[in-house]
Design an enzyme around this catalytic site. Structure first.
Site, PDB file in Angstrom:
ATOM      1  N   HIS A   1       0.848  -1.187   0.000  1.00 32.68           N
ATOM      2  CA  HIS A   1       0.000   0.000   0.000  1.00 32.68           C
ATOM      3  C   HIS A   1       0.878   1.229   0.000  1.00 32.68           C
ATOM      4  O   HIS A   1       1.932   1.227   0.633  1.00 32.68           O
ATOM      5  CB  HIS A   1      -0.915   0.002   1.241  1.00 32.68           C
TER       6      HIS A   1
ATOM      7  N   ASP B   1      -7.996  -5.309   0.291  1.00 30.26           N
ATOM      8  CA  ASP B   1      -8.524  -6.133  -0.793  1.00 30.26           C
ATOM      9  C   ASP B   1      -8.168  -7.602  -0.675  1.00 30.26           C
ATOM     10  O   ASP B   1      -8.727  -8.429  -1.389  1.00 30.26           O
ATOM     11  CB  ASP B   1      -8.014  -5.599  -2.137  1.00 30.26           C
TER      12      ASP B   1
HETATM   13  N1  CMC Z   1       4.030  -7.585  -4.823  1.00 31.77           N
HETATM   14  C1  CMC Z   1       5.368  -7.568  -5.006  1.00 31.77           C
HETATM   15  N2  CMC Z   1       6.143  -6.471  -4.871  1.00 31.77           N
HETATM   16  C2  CMC Z   1       5.532  -5.329  -4.544  1.00 31.77           C
HETATM   17  C3  CMC Z   1       4.151  -5.264  -4.330  1.00 31.77           C
HETATM   18  C4  CMC Z   1       3.379  -6.451  -4.488  1.00 31.77           C
HETATM   19  N3  CMC Z   1       2.074  -6.443  -4.302  1.00 31.77           N
HETATM   20  N4  CMC Z   1       3.799  -3.996  -4.015  1.00 31.77           N
HETATM   21  C5  CMC Z   1       4.942  -3.289  -4.035  1.00 31.77           C
HETATM   22  N5  CMC Z   1       5.981  -4.088  -4.346  1.00 31.77           N
HETATM   23  C6  CMC Z   1       7.386  -3.689  -4.429  1.00 31.77           C
HETATM   24  C7  CMC Z   1       7.647  -2.850  -5.664  1.00 31.77           C
HETATM   25  O1  CMC Z   1       8.025  -3.653  -6.760  1.00 31.77           O
HETATM   26  C8  CMC Z   1       8.756  -1.941  -5.212  1.00 31.77           C
HETATM   27  O2  CMC Z   1       9.962  -2.670  -5.267  1.00 31.77           O
HETATM   28  P1  CMC Z   1      11.331  -1.900  -5.596  1.00 31.77           P
HETATM   29  O3  CMC Z   1      11.507  -0.878  -4.515  1.00 31.77           O
HETATM   30  O4  CMC Z   1      12.360  -2.979  -5.544  1.00 31.77           O
HETATM   31  O5  CMC Z   1      11.167  -1.299  -6.952  1.00 31.77           O
HETATM   32  C9  CMC Z   1       8.434  -1.695  -3.735  1.00 31.77           C
HETATM   33  O6  CMC Z   1       7.648  -2.834  -3.315  1.00 31.77           O
HETATM   34  C10 CMC Z   1       7.641  -0.420  -3.484  1.00 31.77           C
HETATM   35  O7  CMC Z   1       6.482  -0.471  -4.264  1.00 31.77           O
HETATM   36  P2  CMC Z   1       5.853   0.765  -5.036  1.00 31.77           P
HETATM   37  O8  CMC Z   1       5.313   0.312  -6.354  1.00 31.77           O
HETATM   38  O9  CMC Z   1       6.809   1.918  -5.052  1.00 31.77           O
HETATM   39  O10 CMC Z   1       4.678   1.132  -4.093  1.00 31.77           O
HETATM   40  P3  CMC Z   1       3.492   2.106  -4.487  1.00 31.77           P
HETATM   41  O11 CMC Z   1       3.209   2.882  -3.272  1.00 31.77           O
HETATM   42  O12 CMC Z   1       3.776   2.847  -5.727  1.00 31.77           O
HETATM   43  O13 CMC Z   1       2.309   1.076  -4.842  1.00 31.77           O
HETATM   44  C11 CMC Z   1       0.509  -0.382  -4.610  1.00 31.77           C
HETATM   45  C12 CMC Z   1       1.370   0.669  -3.936  1.00 31.77           C
HETATM   46  C13 CMC Z   1      -0.718  -0.661  -3.758  1.00 31.77           C
HETATM   47  C14 CMC Z   1       0.006   0.146  -5.981  1.00 31.77           C
HETATM   48  C15 CMC Z   1       1.353  -1.653  -4.810  1.00 31.77           C
HETATM   49  O14 CMC Z   1       1.790  -2.126  -3.561  1.00 31.77           O
HETATM   50  C16 CMC Z   1       0.606  -2.728  -5.571  1.00 31.77           C
HETATM   51  O15 CMC Z   1       0.574  -2.706  -6.797  1.00 31.77           O
HETATM   52  N6  CMC Z   1      -0.046  -3.704  -4.849  1.00 31.77           N
HETATM   53  C17 CMC Z   1      -0.819  -4.714  -5.476  1.00 31.77           C
HETATM   54  C18 CMC Z   1      -2.164  -4.131  -5.883  1.00 31.77           C
HETATM   55  C19 CMC Z   1      -3.060  -3.914  -4.684  1.00 31.77           C
HETATM   56  O16 CMC Z   1      -3.218  -4.780  -3.836  1.00 31.77           O
HETATM   57  N7  CMC Z   1      -3.721  -2.744  -4.682  1.00 31.77           N
HETATM   58  C20 CMC Z   1      -4.691  -2.406  -3.661  1.00 31.77           C
HETATM   59  C21 CMC Z   1      -4.282  -1.268  -2.795  1.00 31.77           C
HETATM   60  S1  CMC Z   1      -5.336  -1.116  -1.351  1.00 31.77           S
HETATM   61  C22 CMC Z   1      -6.865  -0.646  -1.959  1.00 31.77           C
HETATM   62  C23 CMC Z   1      -6.902   0.719  -2.490  1.00 31.77           C
HETATM   63  O17 CMC Z   1      -6.360   1.651  -1.883  1.00 31.77           O
HETATM   64  O18 CMC Z   1      -7.543   0.908  -3.528  1.00 31.77           O
END
Ligand code: CMC
Length: 431
Positions: free
Chosen positions: A308, A366
């Protein structure tokens, strides 16, 4: 008024400017950069808004490190345990829990607006039967603005209020109609003698040929899911609603824009993606392979329902839903549900894995909500629509808050231009 400041020095000119630090009631304060461009002839760059507060808001507070979520100051755990969705909706919209009298009045007001104009039903028939219910919902909610001309003056507080109530009351009806259309069943009209959540279930599941009885366990679980999804400060869809609303667009159009933003798998679409992922994994023996893929930077696969932007701790909503999922599955006689087993084991393994520990990736809301909805008989492609129904309350509360501010202005971010410098047009014959 700012009691502290941050001094910024421009190394190009030696100019120093004190930027006011404004403290909120909880959490980190903000640096006021509204004059930054005037002072330095520079913009600030913050893709993804990782360090930028886009507005002031008194509705929802999140402490992502501690895993805390408050609606108007009340802990989400207490609301999920003791409150109802309509009560939470009143709290978010008007700032306070309703008194018994206010509660009765609010319930009656919402009930009075649950039906949609009969002409609106024609919209559904224009969609293909296999249309995604989110596509239908975006369209039909936007279409509300063509039906309620009597409440579209956004400068009239009375119009704003009635539009807000109309949205809270009608979006469940619109969502249920989208579902009924997609499964080819007759539309079911709202029943105002039922509670808000029970009525929603009735519109989703009742058919004319038999009596539909709402299961109290399932209704309570759905009520909890809805309370937990009702608002979440300035997430992508809420920011979209505010941005669309900041141009003076009517609230139906603004909320429709929010539904579009919610659809993506990084946001509301994640609940659908979680269930697809659990189904794809299928068996606990295959989990290690998926964990390996989630950690591989060259593989686009991510563990859906994990991670998140704000929570760097267990999402408090996931904790509550984990238990609710168990209750609903037990009620459905499916304690041994293979997908629930996969989910529990996936969570256990991920929480012990260095990659997830170091990146602070925990289950989010989720991760378990899809299992609950699925156990209730709600098809996967309706999950994000269910999220949209709950979040409508948050969107409209945030829109009302924005519209009540004195210093409103259109949301208009700037950019770092990386294209060509000025160049002259080349006639076709010379290219
Ligand atoms: N699985 C594997 N690796 C992950 C995941 C995941 N679900 N989420 C983040 N990472 C890694 C990402 O690859 C990155 O690695 P690195 O630093 O080596 O490049 C690191 O963790 C930081 O991630 P980020 O993409 O910078 O984090 P963000 O804040 O941009 O994204 C997120 C947050 C929710 C979009 C992401 O964690 C994700 O895509 N999760 C899966 C989708 C999900 O469950 N979404 C629902 C969010 S909660 C409901 C809502 O608010 O709508």
């Amino acid at each position: 008024m700012a009691s502290n400041s941050l001094t910024i020095r421009d190394n190009r000119t030696g100019k120093e400017v004190e930027l006011p630090i404004i403290e909120g009631s909880e959490g980190p304060g903000v640096v006021d950069i509204s004059n930054f461009n005037k002072d330095f002839k520079l913009f600030t760059l913050d893709p993804g808004f990782r360090s930028t507060a886009s507005c002031r808001s008194a509705i929802t507070f999140i402490d992502g490190d501690a895993g805390v979520l408050l609606y108007r100051g009340y802990p989400i755990e207490q609301l999920a345990e003791q409150s109802s969705f309509l009560e939470v909706s009143h709290l978010l919209m008007y700032g306070e829990l309703p008194s018994p009298n206010q509660c009765g009045h609010y319930r009656a007001l919402v009930s009075n607006h649950t039906m949609v104009h009969e002409q609106l039903l024609n919209f559904y028939r224009g969609f293909r039967r296999d249309a995604h219910p989110m596509a239908i919902t975006v369209g039909v909610v936007g279409a509300l603005s063509s039906f309620y001309h009597d409440s579209l003056d956004i400068n009239n507080p009375r119009h704003r209020d009635i539009s807000a109530i109309r949205l809270v009351a009608k979006v469940p009806t619109i969502a249920a109609l989208a579902y009924k259309y997609s499964v080819g069943q007759p539309f079911v009209y709202p029943q105002n003698k039922l509670g808000y959540v029970e009525n929603f279930m009735h519109m989703l599941f009742a058919v004319p040929c038999e009596e539909y009885e709402v299961s109290p366990v399932r209704a309570r679980a759905l009520e909890q899911v809805m309370i937990l999804h009702a608002d979440h400060e300035q997430n992508a869809s809420t920011s979209t609603v505010r941005l669309a609303g900041s141009s003076g667009a009517n609230p139906f159009a603004a909320v429709s824009a929010g539904i579009g933003a919610l659809w993506g798998p990084a946001h509301g679409g994640a609940n659908e993606a979680v269930l697809k992922m659990l189904t794809q994994i299928g068996d606990v023996s295959r989990i290690p392979d998926y964990i390996r893929r989630a950690k591989d930077h060259d593989d686009p696969f991510r563990l859906m329902g994990f991670g998140h932007r704000v929570y760097k701790n267990y999402d408090p909503r996931a904790r509550i839903l984990r238990k609710a999922a168990y209750d609903v599955l037990r009620d459905a006689g499916r304690e041994d549900d293979p997908l629930f087993k996969v989910a529990l084991e996936l969570e256990r393994i991920a929480l012990e894995d260095d990659y997830f520990i170091q990146k602070k990736l925990y289950p989010n809301v989720d991760f378990y909500s899809g299992l609950i909805l699925s156990a209730m008989g709600i098809p996967t492609n309706m999950f994000t629509v269910m999220f949209a129904v709950s979040r409508t309350v948050g969107w409209i509360s945030q829109w009302l808050e924005m519209m009540n501010e004195e210093d409103q202005s259109i949301g208009r971010p700037r950019q770092l231009y990386t294209g060509h410098a000025r160049r002259d047009y080349v006639p076709m014959k010379d290219r």
